[in-house]
Design a protein around this motif. Sequence first.
Motif, mmCIF file in Angstrom:
data_model
loop_
_atom_site.group_PDB
_atom_site.id
_atom_site.type_symbol
_atom_site.label_atom_id
_atom_site.label_comp_id
_atom_site.label_asym_id
_atom_site.label_seq_id
_atom_site.Cartn_x
_atom_site.Cartn_y
_atom_site.Cartn_z
ATOM 1 N N LYS A 186 -0.335 9.930 6.910
ATOM 2 C CA LYS A 186 0.895 9.303 6.445
ATOM 3 C C LYS A 186 2.155 10.001 6.947
ATOM 4 O O LYS A 186 3.160 9.335 7.219
ATOM 5 N N ASN A 187 2.110 11.323 7.075
ATOM 6 C CA ASN A 187 3.341 12.067 7.317
ATOM 7 C C ASN A 187 3.469 12.659 8.719
ATOM 8 O O ASN A 187 4.590 12.833 9.211
ATOM 9 N N ASP A 190 -2.491 3.859 5.431
ATOM 10 C CA ASP A 190 -1.457 4.397 6.310
ATOM 11 C C ASP A 190 -0.076 4.197 5.700
ATOM 12 O O ASP A 190 0.105 3.504 4.687
ATOM 13 N N SER A 191 0.927 4.803 6.344
ATOM 14 C CA SER A 191 2.325 4.652 5.946
ATOM 15 C C SER A 191 3.043 3.778 6.971
ATOM 16 O O SER A 191 2.546 3.556 8.070
ATOM 17 N N GLU A 224 -5.089 12.455 4.172
ATOM 18 C CA GLU A 224 -4.097 11.453 3.783
ATOM 19 C C GLU A 224 -2.694 11.897 4.181
ATOM 20 O O GLU A 224 -1.907 11.109 4.711
#
Length: 320
Positions: A87-88, A113-114, A83
């Motif tokens: 995301k990052n 997702d981001s 995760e």
Amino acid sequence: MLKRVCLIGLILTACFFKGAAQGPELGFKVIPLGVKGGIEEDNLSAYLLAAAGTDQYISLDAGTINSGIRKAIKAGILKGSAEEVLKNQVKGYLISHAHLDHVSGLIINSPEDSPKNIYGMPTVLGILRDKYFTWDAWANFANEGEKPQLKKYTYTALEENKEQPLAGTGMTVKAYPLSHVNPYQSTAFLVRNQDAYVLYLGDTGADAVEKSDKLQKLWMQVAPLISEGKLKAIFLEVSFPNEQPENLLFGHLTPKLFYQETKALGQLCKAGTLEKVSFIVTHIKPPAAKEVLIRKELKEGNRNQLKLIFPRQAELLKLD
């Protein structure tokens, strides 16, 4: 004692200025999340690309995402949870064309997702907008198309041969059209980190088969970079063995056509420079017997001693 302190100070100062002079690292690192064409849904075309010395990745296509990230974490080449990486560390997606084996990971993972950019030629983004990120097919996580628009993703259109930044990565990209069953198109991405480049080609047929000049035009653009030693690697597909009939290639290359195209490229480059470029062979289709045959034909046909790399899922590649 004073002399010793001064000497240490001079050494530290010299080290500082040496590091400052060197600046950020040239080159790239690549983490293949998926390397194949065809039916292996946990190993489809997706390559995380970052400037050397960073963990700020752009995803070159997005056929397999989560499965590849988890395998790379297990192998120790990505850090954190799946995760956190998604995301990052994954800052955006460069989508060459909208066939499912190049976008399915992006679509399936979108709920987790981001916010980030999806980069592509307008026709590619149009298919994502009108066919996939719709409320009938999935959900509209993007900023255009059917309402309500969840606006997690921002469609960012690329223009041919125009350099554009890749947000959050420190890299830039230029896009070039490819022929993938003429008149349908795919895309090549020329990614730059400072004065170093890599070229990623999505699915493509040979000019002679496609009745096209797309590859010749692309080779003319990148040949000067090869002659100057700036282009570090070319991602180029080989989907079928030589026995595949031309009318059943469906816009793909064989080893014979691979070398036909690299020969055309080499004729535009300064003598001896193409051999310094790494050719990362992508999109080999199963079954295993044909994969073995493709590798054999590529190795046997390599008369100019090109540097061939057969990427493996979740194995780090360094390009410098």
